[in-house]
Design a protein around this motif. Sequence first.
Motif, PDB file in Angstrom:
ATOM      1  N   PRO A   1      52.747  28.236  45.107  1.00  0.00           N
ATOM      2  CA  PRO A   1      52.147  28.396  46.433  1.00  0.00           C
ATOM      3  C   PRO A   1      50.813  27.677  46.549  1.00  0.00           C
ATOM      4  O   PRO A   1      50.019  27.985  47.406  1.00  0.00           O
ATOM      5  CB  PRO A   1      51.958  29.900  46.510  1.00  0.00           C
ATOM      6  CG  PRO A   1      51.654  30.285  45.101  1.00  0.00           C
ATOM      7  CD  PRO A   1      52.328  29.288  44.194  1.00  0.00           C
TER       8      PRO A   1
ATOM      9  N   LEU B   1      55.236  29.435  35.188  1.00  0.00           N
ATOM     10  CA  LEU B   1      54.936  30.102  36.454  1.00  0.00           C
ATOM     11  C   LEU B   1      54.566  29.128  37.575  1.00  0.00           C
ATOM     12  O   LEU B   1      54.879  29.362  38.726  1.00  0.00           O
ATOM     13  CB  LEU B   1      53.787  31.097  36.267  1.00  0.00           C
ATOM     14  CG  LEU B   1      54.097  32.307  35.409  1.00  0.00           C
ATOM     15  CD1 LEU B   1      52.866  33.174  35.282  1.00  0.00           C
ATOM     16  CD2 LEU B   1      55.235  33.108  35.996  1.00  0.00           C
ATOM     17  N   HIS B   2      53.867  28.088  37.220  1.00  0.00           N
ATOM     18  CA  HIS B   2      53.414  27.132  38.240  1.00  0.00           C
ATOM     19  C   HIS B   2      53.392  25.738  37.663  1.00  0.00           C
ATOM     20  O   HIS B   2      53.328  25.566  36.454  1.00  0.00           O
ATOM     21  CB  HIS B   2      52.012  27.493  38.726  1.00  0.00           C
ATOM     22  CG  HIS B   2      51.960  28.799  39.428  1.00  0.00           C
ATOM     23  ND1 HIS B   2      52.390  28.954  40.713  1.00  0.00           N
ATOM     24  CD2 HIS B   2      51.578  30.009  39.010  1.00  0.00           C
ATOM     25  CE1 HIS B   2      52.248  30.211  41.057  1.00  0.00           C
ATOM     26  NE2 HIS B   2      51.766  30.872  40.038  1.00  0.00           N
TER      27      HIS B   2
ATOM     28  N   THR C   1      43.146  37.195  44.119  1.00  0.00           N
ATOM     29  CA  THR C   1      42.558  38.448  44.604  1.00  0.00           C
ATOM     30  C   THR C   1      41.227  38.195  45.311  1.00  0.00           C
ATOM     31  O   THR C   1      40.434  39.111  45.458  1.00  0.00           O
ATOM     32  CB  THR C   1      42.343  39.434  43.442  1.00  0.00           C
ATOM     33  OG1 THR C   1      41.478  38.820  42.474  1.00  0.00           O
ATOM     34  CG2 THR C   1      43.641  39.810  42.765  1.00  0.00           C
TER      35      THR C   1
ATOM     36  N   GLY D   1      44.350  32.138  32.733  1.00  0.00           N
ATOM     37  CA  GLY D   1      45.512  32.738  33.389  1.00  0.00           C
ATOM     38  C   GLY D   1      45.367  32.979  34.874  1.00  0.00           C
ATOM     39  O   GLY D   1      46.297  33.454  35.513  1.00  0.00           O
TER      40      GLY D   1
ATOM     41  N   LEU E   1      45.046  32.340  38.941  1.00  0.00           N
ATOM     42  CA  LEU E   1      45.780  31.494  39.879  1.00  0.00           C
ATOM     43  C   LEU E   1      44.872  31.224  41.069  1.00  0.00           C
ATOM     44  O   LEU E   1      44.526  32.147  41.805  1.00  0.00           O
ATOM     45  CB  LEU E   1      47.051  32.218  40.333  1.00  0.00           C
ATOM     46  CG  LEU E   1      47.867  31.532  41.425  1.00  0.00           C
ATOM     47  CD1 LEU E   1      48.469  30.257  40.895  1.00  0.00           C
ATOM     48  CD2 LEU E   1      48.956  32.464  41.916  1.00  0.00           C
TER      49      LEU E   1
END
Lengths: 269, 180
Positions: free
Chosen positions: A46, A105-106, A134, A237, A239
Amino acid sequence: MKAPDTFKKRIGIAFAVLVIFAGGMFALQIAGEEWIKGISPDTITPLFDAGMKETFSWDDFNYGPQQWRPFKEPLNISNTPYGDNEWYLMFVKANATPYGGNPALHRRGNVRVNYSFTSLAGTAAFHVIGFDATAKCRTNGQDSYGASSYFVTGTSVAGSGYTFSTPMTSWNNVAVLPPGEYNTDEGPESFYYFIHFDPLSGGVGSLHFTDHPEMLKGGFIETDEQSGQFYITHTGGSLLEDVLLVVCVNEVQPEDFRLDIETSFVRRD
Amino acid sequence: MHPEKYFSLNEIALMSICGAMIFVMKIAFKVPVHIPGHTGIFWVIPMIVGIAIVRKPGSGTYIGLISGLLGSFFGLGAFHVFDIFSYLTIGIVADICGVVFGYRFDSLSVGVITGAVSNVVKMVIHYSVEILLGVPQYFIILGIGISSVTYLIFGGLGGLISVYIVRRLTRAGVIGEKSG
């Protein structure tokens, strides 16, 4: 006195339910890991990778003069003062995010920044602020291992024009406005970025500046080349969902000052 | 039914203090251990002790509501207004545990189960809110197995501590003897 049988039964059932729940969650995690292996990282990414190309002028430095940049506590713009060490800042939306975490994951990659100064007076420093999933911020290190930033020194004479910049009101929990994007019907508030660094963990050291993409941790780079390129890299880790390039100059820039910035996402294995 | 008739003034005051204590503990004890659910070791204590003293259905819900409201208005974490859902649900679940086990919070098993269940429910609500807000599901699934175990352990430990506090309060006469 012995507890009644029904009480014991309920205790037993409750423990069994908790064990089954934990087992079920482990099964879900293992199934998820297998599921992830079958998905291309490209399809689940994303992140922003569009990049941007903008030209900035002398009056786009809308913050400062000040000696610090945002963090949970004031962070030096330069550990070695340039001139009177009073810097003017602007926050440029990079429109591309680096990722250096789990390749399952990406898609991993760096943000390549091509810059070109015209009539740069004094020294320009590049720093970076990333916004994680977050909404907590990350930034490049200033001291000790893993610290990095990029400095360009120009030869032009400082400008004498009036600047509208004002020092930032705080180094943490503060809104900043990137230049050039706020003349819309929605008004300026729509484009403010809220900078929040965790007061405990901070968030320094996962973003880096390097001129060699294979050297992810980078370092302090000083140059007098008025045009060039560097990479913003990411380790760890977290994002990142957005990145602001913090451009600082230690002089009021002349009216013919121009800064061309082009960012792009460069994939790496 | 009027709440002031169902709960006495003392009980309402006590439950409000317990709810506020959950909020204050979450603010005061910022332990940077980065283990999921580690706060359960302390925040379940006011919840369980409050229910153990009042011993009425709804006491946990009230405590959860107070802590959830405080958390929502003052911002406990990243969820802000959504905190009310997690703490209210925790209160309801702790209430159910109290009713099911007859408010036997002097029993180690009951304390551990109530603490663990409450903390795990908090995890479930948090993850649900995260998915609702658009966090990628695989990000949550990849850690949910380990997280559920750490939530269970820390919640259980909090419940264990609560049992010892409840026992001391019972011995001191603050909590009345069980009528059966």
